[in-house]
Structure formats: C-alpha cells, structure tokens
Design a protein around this motif. Structure first.
Motif, PDB file in Angstrom:
ATOM      1  N   THR A 116     -19.710 -33.526  88.281  1.00 41.83           N
ATOM      2  CA  THR A 116     -20.138 -33.912  86.933  1.00 41.83           C
ATOM      3  C   THR A 116     -18.959 -34.434  86.127  1.00 41.83           C
ATOM      4  O   THR A 116     -17.799 -34.218  86.466  1.00 41.83           O
ATOM      5  N   ARG A 117     -19.305 -35.098  85.022  1.00 41.44           N
ATOM      6  CA  ARG A 117     -18.295 -35.588  84.091  1.00 41.44           C
ATOM      7  C   ARG A 117     -18.666 -35.134  82.687  1.00 41.44           C
ATOM      8  O   ARG A 117     -19.850 -34.985  82.360  1.00 41.44           O
ATOM      9  N   GLN A 147     -20.265 -36.892  72.617  1.00 39.65           N
ATOM     10  CA  GLN A 147     -19.998 -36.278  73.918  1.00 39.65           C
ATOM     11  C   GLN A 147     -21.021 -36.780  74.931  1.00 39.65           C
ATOM     12  O   GLN A 147     -22.203 -36.908  74.616  1.00 39.65           O
ATOM     13  N   VAL A 148     -20.530 -37.062  76.121  1.00 40.90           N
ATOM     14  CA  VAL A 148     -21.376 -37.582  77.196  1.00 40.90           C
ATOM     15  C   VAL A 148     -21.204 -36.683  78.411  1.00 40.90           C
ATOM     16  O   VAL A 148     -20.087 -36.461  78.874  1.00 40.90           O
ATOM     17  N   ASP A 149     -22.317 -36.162  78.915  1.00 39.14           N
ATOM     18  CA  ASP A 149     -22.310 -35.336  80.116  1.00 39.14           C
ATOM     19  C   ASP A 149     -23.238 -35.967  81.138  1.00 39.14           C
ATOM     20  O   ASP A 149     -24.282 -36.510  80.783  1.00 39.14           O
ATOM     21  N   GLY A 150     -22.855 -35.900  82.405  1.00 41.41           N
ATOM     22  CA  GLY A 150     -23.725 -36.442  83.429  1.00 41.41           C
ATOM     23  C   GLY A 150     -23.238 -36.088  84.816  1.00 41.41           C
ATOM     24  O   GLY A 150     -22.135 -35.568  84.998  1.00 41.41           O
ATOM     25  N   MET A 201     -10.735 -41.723  74.121  1.00 43.08           N
ATOM     26  CA  MET A 201     -11.583 -41.025  75.080  1.00 43.08           C
ATOM     27  C   MET A 201     -10.752 -40.001  75.822  1.00 43.08           C
ATOM     28  O   MET A 201      -9.546 -40.194  76.024  1.00 43.08           O
ATOM     29  N   GLU A 202     -11.388 -38.940  76.248  1.00 45.20           N
ATOM     30  CA  GLU A 202     -10.776 -37.913  77.101  1.00 45.20           C
ATOM     31  C   GLU A 202     -11.908 -37.111  77.700  1.00 45.20           C
ATOM     32  O   GLU A 202     -13.053 -37.234  77.275  1.00 45.20           O
ATOM     33  N   GLY A 203     -11.592 -36.269  78.672  1.00 45.36           N
ATOM     34  CA  GLY A 203     -12.681 -35.505  79.252  1.00 45.36           C
ATOM     35  C   GLY A 203     -12.268 -34.631  80.414  1.00 45.36           C
ATOM     36  O   GLY A 203     -11.087 -34.356  80.629  1.00 45.36           O
ATOM     37  N   VAL A 204     -13.311 -34.231  81.169  1.00 42.32           N
ATOM     38  CA  VAL A 204     -13.133 -33.315  82.293  1.00 42.32           C
ATOM     39  C   VAL A 204     -14.122 -33.697  83.393  1.00 42.32           C
ATOM     40  O   VAL A 204     -15.284 -33.992  83.122  1.00 42.32           O
TER      41      VAL A 204
END
Length: 132
Positions: free
Chosen positions: A54-55, A68-71, A102-105
């Motif tokens: 996932t992201r 926030q975007v999750d997928g 932008m940043e994320g996991v």
C-alpha cells in the motif's frame, strides 16, 4: 546517487528516490491548476525480497491545505522487489496552487512476512514562475 533523483530516503534497507518535473503543458494558472509528474525508484538494498502492498501520501498545497491519499500498490501494481533490484514508476499530482509538497509511506511485506513502513521522502512541488 543518480543526479536525476534529487530526493531520497532509506528505511529498513529500502531506498526511495524521487525526481519531480513541473508540466507546463498540463498546467493553467488562469484556471488555478498546476501539474507535476514524479518518477519514483525503489531500490532494495536489504537481504530480503519485499512486496509493496500500500501507499500513503500526504500532499500539502501552497495554502497549507492537506490532502491524504491511500491505496493499494502503485499505479495498479504491487511489485515484488528482490534484493539488489529496483522498481521504477511515474505518476502525477495536480494542485490548485503553484507550490506545495508531497511525502508519504509505503507499507511493504518482507519475505519473512514482516510488515515494514518505508519512508517516501518529502519533495517540493514548485512551478518555475514562483521558484524565486
């Protein structure tokens, strides 16, 4: 490090590199629409294969608004990355401001079934006209 990729972070032996490009042909300041593409390279420097499951993205516009975007996966894939190998993909981000970030996991599963969180480094989104 490849000069093309200007931002990077390493977590659990997985390096995420980012190159970002402003796309003037897809942007319209008069319609408050700016668009960037970003190229991600995920390098596996660990001793274990990993699968990207996932992201989670945190996108902040120039006014401080957060989206926030999750997928699942990235661009429709949940790639398995073997030790010493990498996976590349390109995606895009529109904003209603000429700047942002932008940043994320990424959540990944190692081949020993351990779930790990891998940092996506923070990178700026800046339209050239406001770069100074």
């Amino acid at each position: 490090m490849d000069r093309f990729f200007t931002h990077s972070a390493t977590t659990h032996g997985i390096t995420v590199r980012v190159a970002v490009s402003f796309l003037p042909d897809r942007s319209r300041a008069d319609s408050a629409r700016w668009f960037w593409s970003y190229h991600i390279r995920i390098e596996n420097h660990s001793d274990s294969a990993v699968q990207l499951l996932t992201r989670h993205w945190v996108i902040t516009d120039g006014r401080g608004g957060v989206h926030q975007v999750d997928g699942e996966g990235v661009v429709g894939e949940q790639p398995v990355i073997l030790p010493g190998k990498s996976h590349d993909y390109v995606s895009g981000c529109p904003l209603t401001t000429p700047t942002g970030r932008m940043e994320g996991v990424y959540r990944m599963m190692r081949d020993d079934d351990e779930l790990i969180a891998v940092e996506i480094p923070r990178f700026p989104l800046v339209a050239p006209a406001v770069a100074d």
